[in-house]
Design a protein around this motif. Structure first.
Motif, PDB file in Angstrom:
ATOM      1  N   ARG A 106       0.894  -1.187  -0.014  1.00 25.13           N
ATOM      2  CA  ARG A 106      -0.004   0.192   0.013  1.00 25.13           C
ATOM      3  C   ARG A 106       0.953   1.294  -0.089  1.00 25.13           C
ATOM      4  NH1 ARG A 106      -1.621   2.619   4.411  1.00 25.13           N
ATOM      5  NH2 ARG A 106      -1.356   0.722   5.706  1.00 25.13           N
ATOM      6  N   HIS A 107       2.044   1.412   1.014  1.00 27.02           N
ATOM      7  CA  HIS A 107       2.712   2.323   0.768  1.00 27.02           C
ATOM      8  C   HIS A 107       3.477   2.683  -0.750  1.00 27.02           C
ATOM      9  CE1 HIS A 107       3.624   2.715   5.461  1.00 27.02           C
ATOM     10  NE2 HIS A 107       2.318   2.969   5.290  1.00 27.02           N
ATOM     11  N   ARG A 108       3.789   1.790  -1.353  1.00 28.11           N
ATOM     12  CA  ARG A 108       4.568   1.678  -2.248  1.00 28.11           C
ATOM     13  C   ARG A 108       3.446   2.389  -3.566  1.00 28.11           C
ATOM     14  NH1 ARG A 108       6.833  -3.306  -1.209  1.00 28.11           N
ATOM     15  NH2 ARG A 108       5.314  -4.607  -2.485  1.00 28.11           N
ATOM     16  N   GLY A 156       3.663   6.107  -3.289  1.00 29.25           N
ATOM     17  CA  GLY A 156       4.986   6.478  -3.506  1.00 29.25           C
ATOM     18  C   GLY A 156       5.759   6.690  -2.116  1.00 29.25           C
ATOM     19  N   GLU A 157       5.654   5.907  -1.149  1.00 32.39           N
ATOM     20  CA  GLU A 157       6.352   5.614  -0.032  1.00 32.39           C
ATOM     21  C   GLU A 157       6.441   7.087   0.915  1.00 32.39           C
ATOM     22  OE1 GLU A 157       7.200   2.848   1.291  1.00 32.39           O
ATOM     23  OE2 GLU A 157       7.779   1.733  -0.670  1.00 32.39           O
ATOM     24  N   THR A 158       5.679   7.980   0.587  1.00 29.83           N
ATOM     25  CA  THR A 158       5.657   9.226   1.303  1.00 29.83           C
ATOM     26  C   THR A 158       4.371   9.575   1.962  1.00 29.83           C
ATOM     27  OG1 THR A 158       6.404  11.465   1.179  1.00 29.83           O
ATOM     28  CG2 THR A 158       5.444  10.495  -0.614  1.00 29.83           C
ATOM     29  N   ALA A 159       4.402  10.371   3.013  1.00 26.36           N
ATOM     30  CA  ALA A 159       3.248  10.943   3.605  1.00 26.36           C
ATOM     31  C   ALA A 159       3.013  12.459   3.270  1.00 26.36           C
ATOM     32  CB  ALA A 159       3.379  11.090   5.175  1.00 26.36           C
ATOM     33  N   GLY A 174       1.112   7.011   6.863  1.00 27.09           N
ATOM     34  CA  GLY A 174       0.863   7.990   7.833  1.00 27.09           C
ATOM     35  C   GLY A 174      -0.784   8.209   8.193  1.00 27.09           C
ATOM     36  N   GLY A 175      -1.434   7.716   7.318  1.00 23.81           N
ATOM     37  CA  GLY A 175      -2.580   8.020   7.404  1.00 23.81           C
ATOM     38  C   GLY A 175      -3.574   6.921   8.415  1.00 23.81           C
TER      39      GLY A 175
END
Length: 309
Positions: free
Chosen positions: A204-206, A209-212, A224-225
Motif C-alpha cells: 500500500r505504501h508503494r 510513493g512511500e511518502t506521507a 501515515g494515514g
C-alpha cells in the motif's frame, strides 16, 4: 465509569439527536421506505451540524453507527421474521469498530448456519435491496462459518474484518462460534498475522510513493494515514486479544506520552476525513486542492505574510 455506563450515556445523547419515532410503526413494505430514508437523511444533517458546533468527532462516528444500528435492527426483524434467530447479522470493518464517517460504506456479514443452502436467499436479497433503496451504501458478504474460515485463510483482509466484527442481530451462538474458529488459536497466529499485514502495508505504501508528504494526500490509505494507525490496533488485537491501544502502554510497547500523541494524530485525521465527507457529500478521502482552501478556512487556518492558510 464502566463501558456499560459510557454506552448508556452515549445512547441518551444520540436519542436526543436522531428522530427514530417514524421507524416504530414502519414496516419494510414498499410504501414504508420513505420514513427510513427520511430518518437517515435527518441523521446525517444532524451529524454535520454537530461537527460544525465542535462536537468531538469520535462521538459523531459512534453516533452514525448507533443510528445505522437502529435502522438495520428494525429492518432485519421485519424482513427476516421467523428466520431472524437462525442467522447472524454482523457489522464488520469500520462499521464494526463504530467508526462510521458520513460517507462510509456499511460493511455487513450475513452469517449462515451450517447446510443453509439457498433457504434464506430470497429474504437476504430483499434485505439488501431495501437497504440500498433507503440510501445506505452497503458492502456485504453472505457466508457460513466454514466459508469464513476458508476466505480468511485465503485473504488476510477478510480475517481482519472478522476480528472487528460486532453482532447486530440474530444468533449469538453462531456469531460466537465464528469468532472462535477464525481466532488466532485456529488460524493466523499473531506472528503470521503480523508478517502478512506488514507486507500488505508495504504494498500500500508503494502505491502512494512511500511518502506521507503528497500535495493531495489520501487521509485513509496513504502512508501515515488512518490505515496505518488501524494496523497498530489490528496487530495488538491479534496478539493481546484486544483492539485497545492502551494495551500497548500496559505491555510497554509504547509510553503513555507516545500513546497520547498517537491518539491526538488519529483525532486530527478523523476531523479532516469527516470534514471531507461532509463537504463532498460522499466517501472522499483525498485532500485534493479543490477542497484544501475551504477546509483550511473551516479549521481556522488563515493566510499570513509568509504562507497561505
Amino acid at each position: 465509569m464502566t463501558d456499560a455506563d459510557a454506552a448508556a450515556q452515549e445512547a441518551a445523547i444520540f436519542d436526543s439527536w436522531f428522530d427514530l419515532r417514524s421507524l416504530y410503526g414502519a414496516t419494510s413494505r414498499a410504501m414504508a421506505r420513505t420514513p427510513f430514508k427520511a430518518c437517515l437523511k435527518q441523521g446525517n444533517t444532524r451529524l454535520v451540524e454537530q461537527f460544525a458546533a465542535d462536537t468531538a468527532t469520535p462521538l459523531l462516528l459512534h453516533g452514525r453507527s448507533w443510528l445505522v444500528d437502529k435502522v438495520l435492527q428494525r429492518v432485519w426483524a421485519d424482513i427476516m421474521q421467523d428466520a431472524a434467530g437462525d442467522l447472524a447479522l454482523a457489522a464488520v470493518g469500520g462499521y464494526g469498530r463504530r467508526e462510521l464517517m458520513p460517507g462510509s460504506d456499511i460493511d455487513l456479514l450475513n452469517l449462515l448456519p451450517d447446510a443453509a443452502g439457498d433457504r434464506y436467499n430470497r429474504r437476504l436479497e430483499s434485505l439488501l435491496t431495501f437497504l440500498w433503496d433507503i440510501g445506505l451504501e452497503v458492502g456485504h458478504s453472505v457466508r457460513s462459518i466454514d466459508e469464513c474460515v476458508a476466505q480468511s485463510l485465503a485473504d488476510i483482509s477478510v480475517v481482519t474484518n472478522l476480528m472487528e466484527s460486532r453482532l447486530m442481530a440474530g444468533s449469538t451462538a453462531l456469531f460466537t462460534r465464528m469468532q472462535e474458529e477464525t481466532g488466532p488459536a485456529h488460524i493466523w497466529n499473531s506472528r503470521d498475522f503480523f508478517e502478512a499485514k506488514r507486507e500488505e502495508q508495504a504494498i500500500r505504501h508503494r502505491k502512494f510513493g512511500e511518502t506521507a508528504y503528497r500535495l493531495e494526500p489520501n487521509i485513509k490509505e496513504g502512508p501515515g494515514g488512518l490505515r496505518d494507525i488501524q494496523m497498530i490496533a489490528w496487530v495488538a488485537n491479534r496478539y493481546f486479544g484486544t483492539a485497545s491501544l492502551q494495551e500497548l502502554v500496559d505491555h510497554e510497547f509504547l509510553t503513555q506520552d507516545e500513546l497520547e500523541l498517537l491518539l491526538e494524530c488519529r483525532g486530527l485525521l478523523w476531523d479532516v476525513r469527516f470534514a471531507l465527507h461532509a463537504l463532498t457529500g460522499r466517501g472522499e478521502d483525498r485532500l485534493l486542492f479543490d477542497y484544501q482552501r475551504t477546509l483550511a478556512k473551516q479549521f481556522g487556518f488563515e493566510d499570513d505574510a509568509t504562507r497561505l492558510g
